[in-house]
Write a protein that holds these residues in place. Structure first.
Motif, short mmCIF file in Angstrom:
data_model
loop_
_atom_site.label_atom_id
_atom_site.label_comp_id
_atom_site.label_asym_id
_atom_site.label_seq_id
_atom_site.Cartn_x
_atom_site.Cartn_y
_atom_site.Cartn_z
N SER A 256 -24.97 24.54 -15.01
CA SER A 256 -26.42 23.99 -15.34
C SER A 256 -25.46 22.38 -14.67
CB SER A 256 -26.74 23.70 -16.90
OG SER A 256 -25.52 23.97 -18.27
N ILE A 257 -24.29 22.44 -15.29
CA ILE A 257 -23.95 21.29 -15.01
C ILE A 257 -23.16 21.67 -13.42
CG2 ILE A 257 -21.14 20.03 -15.37
CD1 ILE A 257 -21.27 21.32 -18.43
N THR A 258 -22.28 23.03 -12.70
CA THR A 258 -21.75 22.73 -11.92
C THR A 258 -22.99 22.13 -10.39
OG1 THR A 258 -20.74 24.44 -12.54
CG2 THR A 258 -20.63 24.07 -10.30
N LEU A 259 -24.34 23.00 -11.16
CA LEU A 259 -24.75 23.11 -9.59
C LEU A 259 -25.58 22.05 -9.44
CD1 LEU A 259 -26.34 26.95 -9.98
CD2 LEU A 259 -24.29 25.24 -8.23
N PRO A 260 -26.19 21.08 -9.91
CA PRO A 260 -26.14 19.80 -10.66
C PRO A 260 -25.19 18.90 -9.19
CG PRO A 260 -27.61 20.57 -12.80
CD PRO A 260 -26.59 21.62 -11.43
N MET A 261 -24.35 19.27 -9.85
CA MET A 261 -22.86 17.74 -9.58
C MET A 261 -23.17 18.75 -8.03
SD MET A 261 -22.73 16.22 -11.54
CE MET A 261 -21.24 14.93 -10.92
N LEU A 262 -23.31 20.06 -7.49
CA LEU A 262 -23.09 20.04 -5.88
C LEU A 262 -23.50 19.37 -4.95
CD1 LEU A 262 -22.40 23.61 -4.66
CD2 LEU A 262 -23.63 22.36 -3.34
N TRP A 263 -25.12 19.40 -5.80
CA TRP A 263 -26.22 18.68 -4.72
C TRP A 263 -25.86 17.69 -5.41
CZ3 TRP A 263 -28.63 22.07 -1.74
CH2 TRP A 263 -28.86 23.04 -2.02
N LEU A 264 -25.23 16.97 -5.70
CA LEU A 264 -25.20 15.37 -6.03
C LEU A 264 -24.11 15.20 -4.90
CD1 LEU A 264 -25.33 12.70 -6.96
CD2 LEU A 264 -24.23 13.01 -8.45
N GLY A 265 -23.38 15.90 -5.08
CA GLY A 265 -22.24 15.63 -3.68
C GLY A 265 -22.65 15.66 -2.35
N LEU A 266 -23.56 16.58 -2.35
CA LEU A 266 -24.53 17.07 -1.18
C LEU A 266 -25.02 15.32 -0.65
CD1 LEU A 266 -25.08 20.41 -0.93
CD2 LEU A 266 -23.89 19.54 0.70
N PHE A 267 -26.26 14.85 -1.56
CA PHE A 267 -26.57 13.75 -1.47
C PHE A 267 -26.18 12.70 -1.42
CE2 PHE A 267 -28.94 10.27 -3.81
CZ PHE A 267 -29.78 10.15 -2.70
N LEU A 268 -24.57 12.36 -2.09
CA LEU A 268 -23.64 11.25 -2.01
C LEU A 268 -23.24 11.31 -0.17
CD1 LEU A 268 -22.19 10.89 -5.25
CD2 LEU A 268 -23.90 9.40 -4.42
N SER A 269 -23.22 12.44 0.34
CA SER A 269 -22.21 12.38 1.36
C SER A 269 -23.25 11.66 2.47
CB SER A 269 -21.92 14.08 2.19
OG SER A 269 -23.48 14.32 2.40
N MET A 270 -24.60 11.33 2.73
CA MET A 270 -25.98 10.96 3.35
C MET A 270 -25.66 9.65 3.31
SD MET A 270 -29.46 12.30 1.75
CE MET A 270 -30.00 11.65 3.04
N PHE A 271 -24.78 9.27 2.17
CA PHE A 271 -24.73 7.31 1.76
C PHE A 271 -22.70 6.82 2.76
CE2 PHE A 271 -27.96 8.14 -0.25
CZ PHE A 271 -28.86 7.70 -0.28
N GLY A 272 -22.11 8.16 2.52
CA GLY A 272 -20.58 7.61 2.65
C GLY A 272 -20.36 7.29 1.90
N LEU A 273 -20.44 7.94 0.60
CA LEU A 273 -19.64 7.37 -0.80
C LEU A 273 -18.08 7.85 -0.81
CD1 LEU A 273 -22.43 7.31 -3.48
CD2 LEU A 273 -21.65 5.22 -1.67
N PHE A 274 -17.99 8.77 -0.14
CA PHE A 274 -16.67 10.01 -0.40
C PHE A 274 -16.70 10.92 1.14
CE2 PHE A 274 -18.51 9.60 -4.75
CZ PHE A 274 -17.38 8.62 -5.63
N THR A 275 -17.54 10.98 1.46
CA THR A 275 -17.12 11.44 2.77
C THR A 275 -18.34 11.70 3.65
OG1 THR A 275 -16.40 13.97 3.60
CG2 THR A 275 -17.59 13.90 2.09
N ASP A 276 -18.53 12.54 4.64
CA ASP A 276 -20.51 11.90 5.31
C ASP A 276 -20.54 13.46 5.34
OD1 ASP A 276 -18.84 14.26 8.14
OD2 ASP A 276 -17.35 12.78 7.87
#
Length: 290
Positions: free
Chosen positions: A159-179
């Motif tokens: 309930s903590i790990t998976l939402p954060m994993l999906w958030l990381g994938l989503f943020l990559s669309m904007f190149g905040l931490f990686t592409d």
């Protein structure tokens, strides 16, 4: 608006304000760390009873979640008043004891609060007044909760790990931490790296060396930071884990057959990579002569 401009113009003040917010969040994380595993166990028990057809008559139970019931002393069950729940300060004021029954309050509570404040300050100081700070704080707070839950229960809640994993994938669309390419490959490689080690270790020894939650946590870091960060995270976490494990066996007579949670070491290594990952990778490349 002027106060916002003031924070932007004075980075040290901005970092201090974020540190104070982290202090308050740390108090909430203490609740998450204690209550979330209990909530999960209750749900598991309910699911098992339903599956086995052992449903009993519904009983009126007091709500138990991250909000209710309000904080109370575990010894005398006395509700804790708001002024007795001020992070760190209340602990010092009460001298580490319940105001009524005088039972000792665990030192871990103010430690988690202070640690959350410190790490929040570091994030704000490193990224400044940027979107990276907001999302970096969210990741940091999640890692703190995951680490202490893993220490207590050898469990990394999905309930903590998976939402954060999906958030990381989503943020990559904007190149905040990686592409996005590095993020997707990182999530896959992060999971498969420890999954492969797990099954190889089990094939050779017949034992399970880690849990599936560790695979998901490394996949999370791959999604947030890209596949390039994975070697440093694996190396750092393994090194620290080995040193701490050996020290526990030698100095505290820890039974070598008793499992040691790997999640906190992964979390620490991933957080370090979030802040100094680029410098660490450059250091490795320099040593390798590349």
């Amino acid at each position: 608006m002027q106060s916002l401009d003031y924070l932007i113009g004075f980075p040290a003040l901005f970092s201090a304000v974020v540190g104070l917010i982290g202090l308050l969040v740390g108090s909430f994380l203490n609740v998450v760390i204690y209550r979330l595993p209990i909530m999960m166990q209750k749900n598991w028990r309910k699911d098992c009873q339903e599956y086995l057809g052992l449903d009993s008559e519904p009983q009126a139970e007091e709500p138990f979640n991250l909000v209710l019931p309000l904080s109370r002393c575990p010894g005398c069950n006395t509700p804790i008043k708001p002024y007795q729940n001020i992070p760190v300060i209340s602990y010092v004021f009460l001298r580490g004891k319940c105001a009524k029954c005088k039972n000792p309050i665990s030192l871990r509570y103010p430690i988690i609060e202070a640690f959350t404040a410190l790490t929040s300050f570091v994030i704000a100081n490193h990224f400044g007044f940027t979107p990276q700070t907001g999302f970096g704080l969210l990741l940091t707070w999640s890692l703190i909760a995951l680490s202490f839950i893993d220490i207590d229960h050898h469990l990394l809640p999905d309930s903590i790990t998976l939402p954060m994993l999906w958030l990381g994938l989503f943020l990559s669309m904007f190149g905040l931490f990686t592409d996005s390419n590095a993020s997707i490959i990182g999530a896959i490689a992060g999971y498969l790296a420890l999954w492969s080690v797990f099954h190889l270790f089990k094939l050779l020894t017949g034992k399970e060396g880690m849990g599936y939650g560790d695979f998901k946590l490394l996949a999370l870091f791959g999604a947030w930071l890209g596949w390039q960060s994975l070697p440093a995270i694996i190396l750092l976490s393994s090194l620290v884990g080995a040193v701490v494990g050996i020290a526990m066996i030698v100095f505290s007579r820890h039974d070598r057959n008793t499992p040691i949670p790997f999640g906190p070491y992964l979390a620490a290594a991933g957080w370090i990579a979030l802040i100094w990952g680029a410098d660490i990778n450059q250091f490795y490349l320099k040593i390798a002569g590349l």
